[in-house]
Write a protein that holds these residues in place. Structure first.
Motif, PDB file in Angstrom:
ATOM      1  N   ASP A  10       0.703  -1.301  -0.162  1.00 40.44           N
ATOM      2  CA  ASP A  10      -0.072  -0.042  -0.063  1.00 40.44           C
ATOM      3  C   ASP A  10       0.803   1.241  -0.173  1.00 40.44           C
ATOM      4  N   GLY A  15       1.833   3.060  -2.182  1.00 36.21           N
ATOM      5  CA  GLY A  15       1.451   4.057  -3.235  1.00 36.21           C
ATOM      6  C   GLY A  15       2.406   4.273  -4.310  1.00 36.21           C
ATOM      7  N   LEU A  43       5.808   2.252  -6.631  1.00 33.91           N
ATOM      8  CA  LEU A  43       5.864   1.037  -7.376  1.00 33.91           C
ATOM      9  C   LEU A  43       7.256   0.418  -6.924  1.00 33.91           C
ATOM     10  N   LYS A  77       1.478  -4.681  -7.656  1.00 34.81           N
ATOM     11  CA  LYS A  77       2.293  -3.488  -8.524  1.00 34.81           C
ATOM     12  C   LYS A  77       2.003  -3.663  -9.797  1.00 34.81           C
ATOM     13  N   THR A 108      -0.885  -1.686 -10.600  1.00 37.00           N
ATOM     14  CA  THR A 108      -0.785  -0.411 -10.243  1.00 37.00           C
ATOM     15  C   THR A 108       0.039   0.098 -11.626  1.00 37.00           C
ATOM     16  N   ARG A 168      -2.366   0.846 -14.301  1.00 44.25           N
ATOM     17  CA  ARG A 168      -3.242   2.081 -14.079  1.00 44.25           C
ATOM     18  C   ARG A 168      -2.473   3.417 -14.272  1.00 44.25           C
ATOM     19  N   GLN A 169      -1.045   3.320 -13.867  1.00 44.08           N
ATOM     20  CA  GLN A 169      -0.232   4.673 -13.968  1.00 44.08           C
ATOM     21  C   GLN A 169       0.115   4.953 -15.377  1.00 44.08           C
TER      22      GLN A 169
END
Lengths: 152, 350
Positions: free
Chosen positions: B217, B219, B221, B266, B269, B272-273
């Motif tokens: 969590d 936030g 990578l 990760k 994420t 998404r990024q």
């Protein structure tokens, strides 16, 4: 961090180990060799992170177990971070260029150095990292490797 | 045409000879363009017979100097080509051990020079791993978020095109594959520990023990796997020794689950990024069954395409180096200068 004697520290956090490494780095000169001893997870790599911080080296210090050697530059002195964990003989250490690292004018930090203590120069500093099942950690500067405690 | 005598009949070109000697393995590959690996030889996987007879002793597995020449001969023989028809030479330039890198790199340069000044490409070992999921893919290299996981590296990269890479995150301490091997050692399992944990875990309960999902969590990578060793260290004394087979399987499954959960979270994420719809997975740890299973399920659920490197290209090999060289040659990338030195700290992206 509790300092029980001039050569013994009890880090309470990762940050304590980093700070100790950084302050040790300040007193190091070109050609310094540090032999680091202690079982898996005892804080050796974090201590080297501290050395890199103290020397002002650039880049994230990560474990060199698989890659064998990591080099960090950009600081007061270059830092060569070795890990003998996967090596099976002194001969292999010579084969990966041990002599060149000794002559490179940097600081050499060697994890699992007690596997082949005889290859480290006489002036090498020896550091023992311990962690008890209760979680108490001890970092000690010692005179010589105590190989009987080494995990093999 | 003299070339047709020694070149394969379906020769598409360019014919590439690539050497890889960044750490443990000495490897040689010969490729015909992007699509055909004609030979891929790895020293630890072949018994190299010396001129004096005999087999490479185990001790010398990292002795690139001894291994390289017979391995080149073997690769040429398997590919059915002679060295005169090679169009492009390539070798790993880093990251890795300076002494090891120099042997492969210098040899490839010398061969390029001796062949009358043929093009030579210095290749980043990590670019080999990064692009390996695209090997054999007729669609070629496409933009994606890439997870490269091995014993020495854990990288998340935004691949925007050939040579256009952005580092999204890496490990702060141990690589994922290293965590597998070190925990395996704590559990008394044989080396290499990664495949062994994978095997044991199949019979275990991944929820039996609650190991930390470090930085899941956070936030960002970044990764951290060193705390897992400590968690295992504190867990073991609480258990009856010697460990029962069930308990060992549960420990393996629970540990593996912790690593896999972080890698999957990760990677999602990163998708998404970056806004990409393709995720690639490569490096030795990408052979892990649970990682493949959970990553596939997560991608399917989120409408993401997943490409995983073929198992043969997951561990260190020279075929992936040949592939990168082929891509560069075919994309018109300038060959490397023979004056360019190896770089043990070579970075893929900043």
């Amino acid at each position: 961090m509790e300092e029980t004697s001039a050569n013994e520290w009890h880090p309470l956090s990762v940050e304590d180990t980093l700070s100790l490494g950084a302050s040790v780095a300040e007193g190091l000169e070109a050609g310094a060799v540090l032999g680091l001893m202690g079982r898996l997870g005892s804080g050796k790599t974090h201590f080297v992170k501290g050395l890199a911080r103290g020397l002002g080296c650039v880049g994230e210090v990560t474990s060199p177990t698989f890659t064998l050697v990591h080099e960090y530059t950009g600081g007061r002195l270059p830092l060569f971070h070795l890990d003998l964990y996967r090596l099976e003989s002194e001969e292999e250490l010579w084969a990966i260029g041990w002599e060149e690292y000794l002559d490179a004018g940097g600081v050499i930090a060697v994890e699992w150095a007690d596997k082949f203590p005889a290859v480290l120069p006489e002036m090498a500093q020896w550091w023992r990292f311990e962690v008890e099942e209760t979680g108490t950690r001890t970092i000690r500067r010692v005179d010589a490797p105590e190989t009987e405690e080494a995990e093999t | 045409m003299t070339r047709s005598a020694t070149a394969p009949p379906s020769y598409a070109g360019p014919l590439i000879l690539a050497l890889e000697s960044s750490c443990d393995e000495t490897a040689v590959a010969i490729a015909d363009g992007l699509d055909h690996i004609l030979a891929s030889e790895i020293s630890s996987q072949v018994e190299l017979h010396r001129p004096y007879g005999g087999v490479v002793p185990e001790l010398a597995s990292r002795n690139h100097n001894l291994n390289l020449r017979p391995l080149i001969d073997l690769a040429l023989e398997k590919a059915g080509v002679s060295i005169e028809v090679i169009d492009v030479f390539a070798a790993t330039a880093g990251p890795g051990l300076a002494s090891s890198l120099l042997i492969g790199n210098t040899t490839a340069k010398a061969l390029a020079l001796a062949a009358g000044g043929k093009p030579f490409y210095s290749i980043n070992h990590m670019e080999g791993h990064l692009l390996s999921p695209f090997m054999g893919d007729p669609e070629g290299i496409r933009p994606c978020a890439a997870l490269v996981v091995s014993g020495g590296h854990t990288l998340l990269i935004h691949l925007r095109g050939l040579g256009d890479y952005q580092l999204l995150g890496t490990t702060r301490d141990d690589a994922a594959g290293e965590a597998f091997d070190k925990v395996a050692k704590m559990l008394g399992l044989p080396y290499p520990g990664g495949p062994e944990i994978d095997r044991q875990a199949r019979a275990g309960d991944p929820a039996a023990f609650d190991f930390p999902r470090s930085m899941i969590d956070s936030g960002d990578l970044g990764f951290s796997f060193s705390g897992l060793k400590t968690a295992m260290f504190y867990q073991l004394p609480k258990l009856d020794q010697p460990l029962s087979p069930t308990c060992l399987a549960d420990l393996c499954a629970s540990f593996q689950e912790a690593v896999v959960d972080v890698l999957v979270a990760k990677a999602l994420t990163a998708i998404r990024q970056t806004g990409e719809t393709l995720l690639t997975l490569s490096g030795g740890v990408s052979c892990n069954h649970r990682l493949r299973e959970k990553m596939s399920a997560a991608c399917e659920k989120n409408g993401i395409e997943l490409k995983i490197a073929a198992p043969a290209w997951c561990t260190d090999n020279a075929a992936m180096i040949a592939y990168v060289a082929a891509a560069k040659a075919l994309h018109g990338v300038e060959p490397s200068s023979l004056d360019e030195d190896v770089n043990p700290n070579l970075r893929l992206a900043d």
